[in-house]
Design a protein around this motif. Structure first.
Motif, PDB file in Angstrom:
ATOM      1  N   THR A  79       1.383  -3.331   4.817  1.00 25.80           N
ATOM      2  CA  THR A  79       0.714  -3.670   6.070  1.00 25.80           C
ATOM      3  C   THR A  79       0.698  -5.199   6.170  1.00 25.80           C
ATOM      4  OG1 THR A  79      -0.680  -1.699   5.893  1.00 25.80           O
ATOM      5  CG2 THR A  79      -1.393  -3.406   7.427  1.00 25.80           C
ATOM      6  N   GLU A 104       0.846  -1.198   0.000  1.00 25.25           N
ATOM      7  CA  GLU A 104       0.000   0.000   0.000  1.00 25.25           C
ATOM      8  C   GLU A 104       0.874   1.238   0.000  1.00 25.25           C
ATOM      9  OE1 GLU A 104      -2.289  -0.334   3.567  1.00 25.25           O
ATOM     10  OE2 GLU A 104      -3.464  -2.049   2.889  1.00 25.25           O
ATOM     11  N   ARG A 158       2.112  -1.606  10.208  1.00 28.87           N
ATOM     12  CA  ARG A 158       2.303  -0.756   9.039  1.00 28.87           C
ATOM     13  C   ARG A 158       3.774  -0.375   8.909  1.00 28.87           C
ATOM     14  NH1 ARG A 158       1.179   0.344   3.913  1.00 28.87           N
ATOM     15  NH2 ARG A 158       2.098   2.352   3.358  1.00 28.87           N
ATOM     16  N   ASP A 175      -1.898  -6.080  11.725  1.00 31.99           N
ATOM     17  CA  ASP A 175      -1.953  -4.775  11.055  1.00 31.99           C
ATOM     18  C   ASP A 175      -0.756  -3.887  11.382  1.00 31.99           C
ATOM     19  OD1 ASP A 175      -4.404  -5.378   9.818  1.00 31.99           O
ATOM     20  OD2 ASP A 175      -5.506  -4.782  11.615  1.00 31.99           O
ATOM     21  N   ALA A 217       5.569   1.992  12.364  1.00 28.45           N
ATOM     22  CA  ALA A 217       4.866   2.905  11.462  1.00 28.45           C
ATOM     23  C   ALA A 217       5.609   4.227  11.301  1.00 28.45           C
ATOM     24  CB  ALA A 217       3.450   3.158  11.982  1.00 28.45           C
ATOM     25  N   ASN A 231       6.231   1.868   6.449  1.00 26.95           N
ATOM     26  CA  ASN A 231       6.110   2.905   5.436  1.00 26.95           C
ATOM     27  C   ASN A 231       7.355   3.069   4.576  1.00 26.95           C
ATOM     28  OD1 ASN A 231       3.393   4.025   5.786  1.00 26.95           O
ATOM     29  ND2 ASN A 231       4.100   4.509   7.848  1.00 26.95           N
TER      30      ASN A 231
END
Length: 452
Positions: A257, A252, A271, A269, A305, A273
């Motif tokens: 994720t 994504e 994440r 979940d 994240a 980046n």
């Protein structure tokens, strides 16, 4: 044995190296007087000077620190270095960088990350999670963290996260509480001679783990049964035969994720980046270390994240709809494979051009077939001349050696100036620059071309 707390004045020969500068910062932040020599001034040495260190750039015995009680040098320094030999001839305590790291692992709870791939990213991710969560650590990294623009940070907590370098067998001096082993692929054969000798060194690394310590090892490593520790945890990107793996991975917005599965716990979940599917696997290791240390899973997720990556590790230099420029330190065939396949998977359908600068004549000679195979995954390749680093040229070993072995890919060898002239008329939607030499000095000029 060196007692770190007794060092009040320290001199570094090769202070501008990424590993050396981290240790220099450690002493500087702990109140020692720090100075040193390096061959060239860089943005990193300039930062060290602004932090209060004294640095010069000529090999001059008149400029060295005669009051230093410890002298630290890097193995990359030539044997004829005047300052190094002056200190030795005059009876100073002269040690390698690895000797200092050994002392640190003896005095702190040590988390060391070794292996031919991924160690800089895993080290930085781990140290970031410990810092971001409030747990705290002393981080000795082989790259510059984008979050903090540093390769070192300190903490009152006597915990150290250390990138364990296999070059010159340095990592064999470390005594970790938690040891990570990512890969044992052949590299540095100028040091080890054979792949088997290198594998033996990694096996020995696992034997240096402190009593009741833990080994986190990539699942399926060659000779995995020889890895010595009663507390061995295996990890894999998706292989559910490992103790820790990821499921439900969703690409994504240039990141991922995913869920983390372990036999007795899960984290859903998560994440991440940054790009590169291999970085999901790297994150599994950092998350596992944090879990072993008892850090709350909500704090782990928040830290992951917030992780912005490492300079030159799948670094997005330009990240726009139809203009993607990624720069990476990859200098081994398997690192290039992970880089190219991940980039093409994240940005499917985009023509992919790779600009690669081979690093070392010996590595190019030993791994030419592997480089040719992996670079052939790209649509177009530009090879820069080999970056020699510490080596002298070898007859018949040039970048053309790789080019001649490549298949199904448009390839050419260009000097740096010719590359910059060629690039504006030949830009691809997905551009990658890679290598461990000085190719990064072109990054800003290439960025300007891509953004024009």
């Amino acid at each position: 044995m060196i007692a770190i707390k007794n060092i009040q004045r320290v001199y570094f020969i090769g202070i501008g190296g990424i590993g050396m500068s981290a240790i220099a910062r450690y002493f500087n932040e702990n109140g020692a007087s720090v100075g040193g020599y390096d061959r060239t001034e860089t943005s990193l040495t300039q930062q060290l000077v602004t932090e209060g260190m004294h640095i010069h750039y000529t090999d001059d015995v008149q400029a060295l620190d005669r009051e230093a009680n410890v002298v630290v040098y890097t193995p990359a320094i030539p044997a004829g270095h005047a300052e190094l030999n002056w200190y030795r001839d005059h009876g100073y305590t002269v040690v390698k960088r690895s000797d200092i790291l050994q002392a640190i692992t003896n005095e702190m709870y040590a988390i060391t990350i070794a292996g031919t791939h991924g160690k800089t990213t895993i080290s930085t991710m781990t140290a970031h999670i410990l810092r971001h969560s409030g747990y705290g650590c002393n981080a000795f990294l082989g790259g510059i963290s984008v979050n903090y623009n540093r390769n070192f940070w300190s903490s009152d907590r006597k915990v150290a996260v250390i990138e364990a370098d296999e070059y010159d067998r340095s990592f064999l001096k470390l005594n970790p509480d938690i040891a990570v082993l990512t890969a044992m692929d052949p590299d540095h054969l100028d040091i080890y001679g054979t792949p088997e000798a290198m594998e033996e060194a990694f096996i020995q690394y696992t034997k240096n783990i402190k009593p009741n310590g833990t080994l986190l090892a990539k699942y399926g490593l060659k000779r995995h049964t020889d890895l010595a520790t009663p507390n061995k945890i295996t990890y894999s990107l998706t292989n559910n035969q490992a103790n820790i793996y990821a499921v439900n991975i969703r690409p994504e917005a240039g990141g991922y994720t995913f869920d983390v599965i372990e036999q007795s716990w899960t984290i859903t979940d998560v994440r991440l980046n940054i790009g590169g599917l291999h970085n999901v696997e790297n994150a599994l290791v950092a998350i596992s270390v944090a879990y072993i240390l008892g850090i709350d899973t909500a704090l782990i997720k928040a830290a992951v994240a917030d992780f912005k990556g490492i300079r030159r590790r799948f670094e997005y230099v330009v990240r726009k709809e139809n203009k993607i420029y990624i720069d990476d330190y990859a200098h081994h065939p398997e690192e290039l494979r992970a880089l190219i396949t991940s980039a093409k998977a994240l940005f499917p359908g985009k023509k992919c051009t790779v600009v690669f600068q081979p690093h070392l004549f010996s590595r190019t000679k030993d791994l030419a077939d592997g480089f040719a195979e992996v670079l052939s995954l790209a649509d177009e390749v530009v090879l820069l001349p080999i970056y020699p680093a510490r080596e002298l040229p070898m007859e018949g070993v040039t970048s053309a050696l790789i080019a001649r072995k490549m298949t199904h890919t448009q390839v050419q060898v260009l000097e740096k100036a010719a590359l910059l002239e060629w690039l504006p008329a030949h830009l691809s939607p997905l551009l990658i620059t890679a290598g461990a030499g000085d190719i990064d000095l072109l990054k800003e000029k290439i960025k300007a071309i891509v953004e024009a």
